[in-house]
Motif scaffolding. Structure first.
Motif, PDB file in Angstrom:
ATOM      1  N   TRP A 110       0.642  -1.510   0.053  1.00 39.57           N
ATOM      2  CA  TRP A 110       0.363  -0.180   0.216  1.00 39.57           C
ATOM      3  C   TRP A 110       0.680   1.376  -0.071  1.00 39.57           C
ATOM      4  N   THR A 111       0.505   2.641  -0.526  1.00 40.97           N
ATOM      5  CA  THR A 111       0.940   3.535  -0.439  1.00 40.97           C
ATOM      6  C   THR A 111       0.088   4.206  -0.004  1.00 40.97           C
ATOM      7  N   VAL A 112       0.693   5.791   0.648  1.00 41.26           N
ATOM      8  CA  VAL A 112      -0.244   6.642   1.146  1.00 41.26           C
ATOM      9  C   VAL A 112       0.420   7.698   0.707  1.00 41.26           C
ATOM     10  N   PRO A 113       0.194   9.078  -0.230  1.00 46.98           N
ATOM     11  CA  PRO A 113       0.166   9.912  -0.755  1.00 46.98           C
ATOM     12  C   PRO A 113      -0.224  10.890  -0.075  1.00 46.98           C
ATOM     13  N   ILE A 114       1.482  12.150   0.187  1.00 42.00           N
ATOM     14  CA  ILE A 114       0.520  13.612   0.566  1.00 42.00           C
ATOM     15  C   ILE A 114       0.771  15.235   0.038  1.00 42.00           C
ATOM     16  N   SER A 115       0.507  16.003   0.148  1.00 41.44           N
ATOM     17  CA  SER A 115       1.297  17.094  -0.573  1.00 41.44           C
ATOM     18  C   SER A 115       0.622  18.515   0.849  1.00 41.44           C
ATOM     19  N   LEU A 116       1.747  18.461   1.192  1.00 41.18           N
ATOM     20  CA  LEU A 116       2.081  19.850   1.654  1.00 41.18           C
ATOM     21  C   LEU A 116       1.343  21.068   1.494  1.00 41.18           C
ATOM     22  N   GLY A 117       1.526  22.211   1.610  1.00 40.38           N
ATOM     23  CA  GLY A 117       1.488  23.629   0.865  1.00 40.38           C
ATOM     24  C   GLY A 117       0.710  24.899   1.693  1.00 40.38           C
ATOM     25  N   ASP A 118      -0.653  23.849   2.404  1.00 47.10           N
ATOM     26  CA  ASP A 118      -1.427  24.665   2.307  1.00 47.10           C
ATOM     27  C   ASP A 118      -1.125  24.788   3.975  1.00 47.10           C
ATOM     28  N   SER A 119      -2.359  25.943   4.326  1.00 42.00           N
ATOM     29  CA  SER A 119      -2.271  25.356   5.936  1.00 42.00           C
ATOM     30  C   SER A 119      -3.612  26.426   6.780  1.00 42.00           C
ATOM     31  N   ARG A 175      -9.257  17.193 -14.908  1.00 41.81           N
ATOM     32  CA  ARG A 175      -8.381  18.422 -13.890  1.00 41.81           C
ATOM     33  C   ARG A 175      -8.291  18.426 -12.474  1.00 41.81           C
ATOM     34  N   LEU A 176      -8.489  17.474 -11.340  1.00 46.90           N
ATOM     35  CA  LEU A 176      -8.426  17.060 -10.265  1.00 46.90           C
ATOM     36  C   LEU A 176      -7.684  16.298 -10.678  1.00 46.90           C
ATOM     37  N   GLN A 177      -7.130  15.464 -11.160  1.00 44.50           N
ATOM     38  CA  GLN A 177      -5.597  14.100 -11.021  1.00 44.50           C
ATOM     39  C   GLN A 177      -4.920  14.950 -10.762  1.00 44.50           C
ATOM     40  N   PRO A 178      -4.001  14.160  -9.868  1.00 39.30           N
ATOM     41  CA  PRO A 178      -2.804  15.305  -9.093  1.00 39.30           C
ATOM     42  C   PRO A 178      -1.926  15.092 -10.143  1.00 39.30           C
ATOM     43  N   ARG A 179      -0.808  16.214  -9.956  1.00 39.77           N
ATOM     44  CA  ARG A 179       0.053  16.176 -11.170  1.00 39.77           C
ATOM     45  C   ARG A 179       1.810  15.802  -9.968  1.00 39.77           C
ATOM     46  N   ALA A 180       1.570  16.437  -9.159  1.00 44.33           N
ATOM     47  CA  ALA A 180       2.991  16.026  -7.982  1.00 44.33           C
ATOM     48  C   ALA A 180       2.081  16.161  -6.247  1.00 44.33           C
ATOM     49  N   ILE A 181       2.964  15.506  -5.887  1.00 43.00           N
ATOM     50  CA  ILE A 181       2.506  15.171  -4.451  1.00 43.00           C
ATOM     51  C   ILE A 181       4.013  15.242  -3.836  1.00 43.00           C
ATOM     52  N   THR A 182       3.789  15.675  -2.285  1.00 45.59           N
ATOM     53  CA  THR A 182       5.099  15.997  -1.925  1.00 45.59           C
ATOM     54  C   THR A 182       5.878  14.528  -1.121  1.00 45.59           C
ATOM     55  N   ALA A 183       5.890  14.138  -1.026  1.00 44.87           N
ATOM     56  CA  ALA A 183       5.507  12.843  -0.009  1.00 44.87           C
ATOM     57  C   ALA A 183       4.899  11.503  -0.454  1.00 44.87           C
ATOM     58  N   PHE A 184       5.576  10.116   0.081  1.00 46.36           N
ATOM     59  CA  PHE A 184       4.143   9.225   0.193  1.00 46.36           C
ATOM     60  C   PHE A 184       4.802   7.927   1.118  1.00 46.36           C
ATOM     61  N   PHE A 185       4.132   7.798   2.122  1.00 42.38           N
ATOM     62  CA  PHE A 185       4.432   6.323   3.061  1.00 42.38           C
ATOM     63  C   PHE A 185       4.036   4.843   1.970  1.00 42.38           C
ATOM     64  N   VAL A 186       4.464   3.958   2.529  1.00 42.83           N
ATOM     65  CA  VAL A 186       4.763   2.825   1.726  1.00 42.83           C
ATOM     66  C   VAL A 186       5.100   1.864   2.417  1.00 42.83           C
ATOM     67  N   GLY A 187       4.341   1.122   2.585  1.00 47.46           N
ATOM     68  CA  GLY A 187       4.042  -0.558   2.948  1.00 47.46           C
ATOM     69  C   GLY A 187       4.016  -1.551   2.106  1.00 47.46           C
ATOM     70  N   LEU A 188       4.668  -2.668   3.007  1.00 49.05           N
ATOM     71  CA  LEU A 188       5.950  -3.651   1.885  1.00 49.05           C
ATOM     72  C   LEU A 188       4.803  -4.528   2.370  1.00 49.05           C
ATOM     73  N   GLU A 189       4.807  -5.866   1.203  1.00 49.36           N
ATOM     74  CA  GLU A 189       3.871  -6.527   1.226  1.00 49.36           C
ATOM     75  C   GLU A 189       4.863  -7.890   1.951  1.00 49.36           C
TER      76      GLU A 189
END
Length: 417
Positions: free
Chosen positions: A98-107, A231-245
């Motif tokens: 699994w992966t969990v993307p995150i996008s930062l920059g707003d507050s 238009r709602l498809q992300p073009r970039a993210i800040t980072a992402f968490f990864v869980g492995l099999e």
């Protein structure tokens, strides 16, 4: 030995007020010393488990600690973003569960906004591998819905159904507001004691939607009422968490990410990066322990002052003991035993105060800081500290014992004007 012990106990009972003050001073200093050590140990464990159940954190090429700071603690900014194509390529590997993307920059009023997916609430864990739990509501489902961390909801007084406006950028006083796209609070997370408590969580699609009519940090025109799905498809993210099999694949995947050819990326093991970061905070640990040690030293010096202060008054008592056949070693042993008794009783009382205080305050400490303080027997480090304090108490008792040893019978029987 038992007779000497009874004599020492009777002598302290005869000077009970001074003895009680000395014991209380030692107990309070031991309470502070052990309390600092217990909280330091639990804080370290809690810190190292800020993010659990995640095998790797991936972001743009950066130092592992820097990547950890902005992706987990939301401190600072990323050197670059990760393209959505690169994220999808890594997420689709067979050894990635699994992966969990995150996008930062707003507050929002000084609190970081985290753009992510609903998988964030399913896969991200905190200390003790605990799942994220909702205190109120549920995860976001609609486009302009937000889930608040416990601290955000409490400090700003938000409840389910309230409307909030995000700001462009991370400044506390930020005039660049996304006020044309308000969000509705649909969930409040239970307190975790981690940066999650200080975050506002929205969907990645929402992050794209509020920036459609923004260019270079400036709003351009009015946002369209209807937004095409593409238009709602992300073009970039800040980072992402990864869980492995399998954990066995951790280093293989990390190496593949670090050697990724499409763009420079860095994959870090959260536990290792957290250890490095905690090592940088070692000065704070040492300062706290030094402060507690100084308090213990002050308590022991208070005991020394009490013993020396009564030594002159007890010269006649010592002389009588010598006249009854007690040798100088017995007299000095009596004073040494008194110091040992005062220290030992102070240690036991301090230990009792620590456990009693923790039993009462543990829930409050966990709510306020997220540090789960465990009750139970002292740890090996705490036993070592108790042994050091007891040894220091004996060492302090050697001073009045040595002075009593040197004083003669004639000096004790002399009548002073």
């Amino acid at each position: 030995m038992s007779a000497l012990l009874r004599l020492a106990w009777a002598s302290l009972a005869n000077r009970r007020f001074t003895a009680l003050v000395t014991v209380a001073t030692i107990a309070l200093s031991v309470l502070l010393l052990l309390g600092v050590e217990r909280l330091r140990s639990e804080a370290r464990n809690s810190f190292l488990r800020t993010v659990a159940g995640t095998d790797l954190i991936v972001g743009a090429r950066a130092h592992p600690v820097q990547l950890l700071l902005y992706s987990v603690f939301h401190l600072g900014d990323a050197t670059n973003n990760v393209s959505w194509a690169s994220y999808r390529e890594i997420a689709e590997r067979e050894d990635v569960a699994w992966t969990v993307p995150i996008s930062l920059g707003d507050s929002h009023k000084g609190y970081r906004v985290v753009g992510t997916t609903a998988g964030f609430f399913e896969h991200v864990r905190t200390g003790g591998n605990r799942e994220l739990r909702f205190e109120q509501g549920e995860a976001f489902d609609g486009l302009f819905e937000a889930v608040l961390g416990a601290e955000v909801a409490e400090r700003l007084g938000y409840a389910l159904g309230d409307s909030i406006v995000l700001a462009h950028g991370t400044g506390t006083l930020n005039p660049n507001q996304h006020d044309d796209r308000p969000f509705t609070v649909v969930g409040v997370l239970a307190r975790t004691g981690t940066p999650i408590d200080h975050s506002v969580h929205v969907s990645l699609e929402a992050i794209e939607a509020i920036h459609i009519n923004w260019r270079a940090g400036t709003r351009i025109g009015r946002a369209p009422d209807e937004i095409p799905p593409e238009r709602l498809q992300p073009r970039a993210i800040t980072a992402f968490f990864v869980g492995l099999e399998s954990r066995m694949a951790t280093f293989a995947v990390q190496r593949a990410v670090n050697e990724f050819r499409a763009e420079p990326l860095t994959a870090v093991l959260p536990g290792v990066a957290l250890q490095q970061l905690w090592g940088m905070l070692g000065v704070v640990e040492k300062a706290l322990m030094l402060t507690a040690a100084c308090v213990v030293a002050a308590g022991l010096l208070g005991m020394l002052a009490a013993l020396l202060g009564t030594l002159s008054e007890r010269r006649r008592e010592m002389a009588i003991l010598r006249a009854l056949g007690a040798g100088p070693g017995t007299v000095s042993a009596l004073l040494l035993l008194e110091a040992l008794l005062l220290t030992a009783v102070g240690l036991l009382l301090g230990l009792a105060l620590l456990h009693g205080g923790l039993a009462l305050l543990a829930p409050t400490i966990e709510r306020a800081s997220g540090i789960a303080v465990e009750l139970g027997w002292p740890s090996l480090a705490e036993f070592k500290l108790l042994g050091l304090v007891l040894g220091a108490g004996v060492a302090v008792g050697l001073i009045p014992a040595f002075l009593a040893y040197r004083r003669s019978l004639a000096d004790g029987m002399m009548v002073r004007q």
